[in-house]
Design an enzyme around this catalytic site. Structure first.
Site, PDB file in Angstrom:
ATOM      1  N   ARG A  46       0.805  -1.184   0.000  1.00  0.00           N
ATOM      2  CA  ARG A  46       0.000   0.000   0.000  1.00  0.00           C
ATOM      3  C   ARG A  46       0.859   1.263   0.000  1.00  0.00           C
ATOM      4  O   ARG A  46       0.382   2.332  -0.313  1.00  0.00           O
ATOM      5  CB  ARG A  46      -0.885  -0.002   1.258  1.00  0.00           C
ATOM      6  CG  ARG A  46      -1.935  -1.113   1.232  1.00  0.00           C
ATOM      7  CD  ARG A  46      -2.842  -1.035   2.466  1.00  0.00           C
ATOM      8  NE  ARG A  46      -2.204  -1.668   3.596  1.00  0.00           N
ATOM      9  CZ  ARG A  46      -2.429  -2.937   3.961  1.00  0.00           C
ATOM     10  NH1 ARG A  46      -3.257  -3.701   3.280  1.00  0.00           N
ATOM     11  NH2 ARG A  46      -1.852  -3.462   5.005  1.00  0.00           N
ATOM     12  N   ASP A 104       7.368   3.046  -2.887  1.00  0.00           N
ATOM     13  CA  ASP A 104       7.739   4.101  -1.950  1.00  0.00           C
ATOM     14  C   ASP A 104       9.186   3.929  -1.493  1.00  0.00           C
ATOM     15  O   ASP A 104       9.933   4.891  -1.397  1.00  0.00           O
ATOM     16  CB  ASP A 104       6.785   4.138  -0.740  1.00  0.00           C
ATOM     17  CG  ASP A 104       6.635   2.785  -0.066  1.00  0.00           C
ATOM     18  OD1 ASP A 104       6.976   1.756  -0.679  1.00  0.00           O
ATOM     19  OD2 ASP A 104       6.172   2.752   1.088  1.00  0.00           O
ATOM     20  N   ASP A 107      14.297  -1.322   0.229  1.00  0.00           N
ATOM     21  CA  ASP A 107      15.060  -1.548   1.457  1.00  0.00           C
ATOM     22  C   ASP A 107      16.038  -2.695   1.179  1.00  0.00           C
ATOM     23  O   ASP A 107      17.102  -2.469   0.586  1.00  0.00           O
ATOM     24  CB  ASP A 107      14.038  -1.864   2.558  1.00  0.00           C
ATOM     25  CG  ASP A 107      14.605  -1.862   3.953  1.00  0.00           C
ATOM     26  OD1 ASP A 107      15.716  -2.358   4.143  1.00  0.00           O
ATOM     27  OD2 ASP A 107      13.927  -1.384   4.878  1.00  0.00           O
ATOM     28  N   THR A 111      11.619  -7.371  -2.219  1.00  0.00           N
ATOM     29  CA  THR A 111      10.274  -7.241  -2.802  1.00  0.00           C
ATOM     30  C   THR A 111      10.368  -6.942  -4.292  1.00  0.00           C
ATOM     31  O   THR A 111       9.764  -7.634  -5.118  1.00  0.00           O
ATOM     32  CB  THR A 111       9.484  -6.115  -2.086  1.00  0.00           C
ATOM     33  OG1 THR A 111       9.415  -6.420  -0.701  1.00  0.00           O
ATOM     34  CG2 THR A 111       8.080  -5.969  -2.662  1.00  0.00           C
ATOM     35  N   ARG A 169       0.500   6.975   7.087  1.00  0.00           N
ATOM     36  CA  ARG A 169       0.823   7.014   5.653  1.00  0.00           C
ATOM     37  C   ARG A 169       0.434   8.355   5.038  1.00  0.00           C
ATOM     38  O   ARG A 169       0.903   8.720   3.975  1.00  0.00           O
ATOM     39  CB  ARG A 169       0.080   5.902   4.898  1.00  0.00           C
ATOM     40  CG  ARG A 169       0.460   4.484   5.279  1.00  0.00           C
ATOM     41  CD  ARG A 169      -0.236   3.502   4.341  1.00  0.00           C
ATOM     42  NE  ARG A 169      -0.216   2.133   4.815  1.00  0.00           N
ATOM     43  CZ  ARG A 169       0.764   1.261   4.611  1.00  0.00           C
ATOM     44  NH1 ARG A 169       1.832   1.623   3.929  1.00  0.00           N
ATOM     45  NH2 ARG A 169       0.692   0.026   5.068  1.00  0.00           N
TER      46      ARG A 169
END
Ligand code: PRP
Length: 185
Positions: A46, A104, A107, A111, A169
């Protein structure tokens, strides 16, 4: 849930700086995809939502949007391992589309690495990555980032799509969380 001000140790990227950089990225993408009729932005839910919405409004090339959600197998709540599974798939057939994945934050990179591998099998015409934040020192998987907003230090950040246990968020800036002040119920 606490007021964000109780948890904020510093504003890492303020609203003006964020918006200026998002506009620059939109202009860069618009130039690169000029004349393209198959551009598809894919937001990984999200956290990517606020960034993709703002970015899209700075992209002057006609384009489509779609969304997907993934979750990590066997990883801790605030980190991912090498495996992700799709929990909400695209509604679009991406074959022959020029896909731009919008995230966004990258890291560990696990993913994006996993999603790229999966999308590649669907035979898009091209596949690129646009990430607002790059926490480069945490990288485990080698992943391409074609459009990068900011490289940031290894600190827990929230706001502008990034959450702390699903909250915050909506903040218009990216801030560093002081986890010692966080009192989850
Ligand atoms: C965050 C972020 C990326 C991923 C990056 O998502 O949006 O998708 O972690 O981490 P990695 O590079 O180590 O794989 P998260 O799983 O927290 O879900 P969210 O977007 O719903 O917050």
């Amino acid at each position: 849930m606490q007021d964000y001000k109780e948890l904020l140790s510093e504003i890492l990227i303020d609203e003006d700086t964020l918006q200026k950089r998002v506009a620059e990225l939109g202009a860069e993408i618009s130039a690169d995809y000029q004349g393209n009729e198959n551009l598809l932005l894919i937001c990984i839910l999200r956290g990517g939502v606020p960034f993709m919405v703002d970015l899209s409004r700075h992209i002057t090339v006609p384009h489509m949007m779609d969304f997907m959600a993934v979750s990590s197998y066997g990883a801790g709540k605030r980190e991912s391992d090498g495996n992700v599974r799709v929990t909400f798939d695209l509604q679009t057939n991406i074959k022959d589309k020029d896909v731009l994945l919008v995230e966004d934050i990258v890291d560990s990179g696990n993913t994006i690495a996993s999603v790229l591998g999966m999308l590649e099998t669907r035979q898009p015409a091209s596949l690129k990555v646009c990430a607002l934040l790059d926490k480069a020192e945490r990288r485990e998987a080698v992943v391409p980032i074609h459009y990068r907003g900011f490289t940031i230090p290894n600190k827990f950040v929230f706001g502008y799509g990034l959450d702390l246990d699903e909250y915050y968020r909506n903040l218009r800036f990216v801030g560093v969380v002081d986890l010692e002040k966080y009192n989850p119920d």
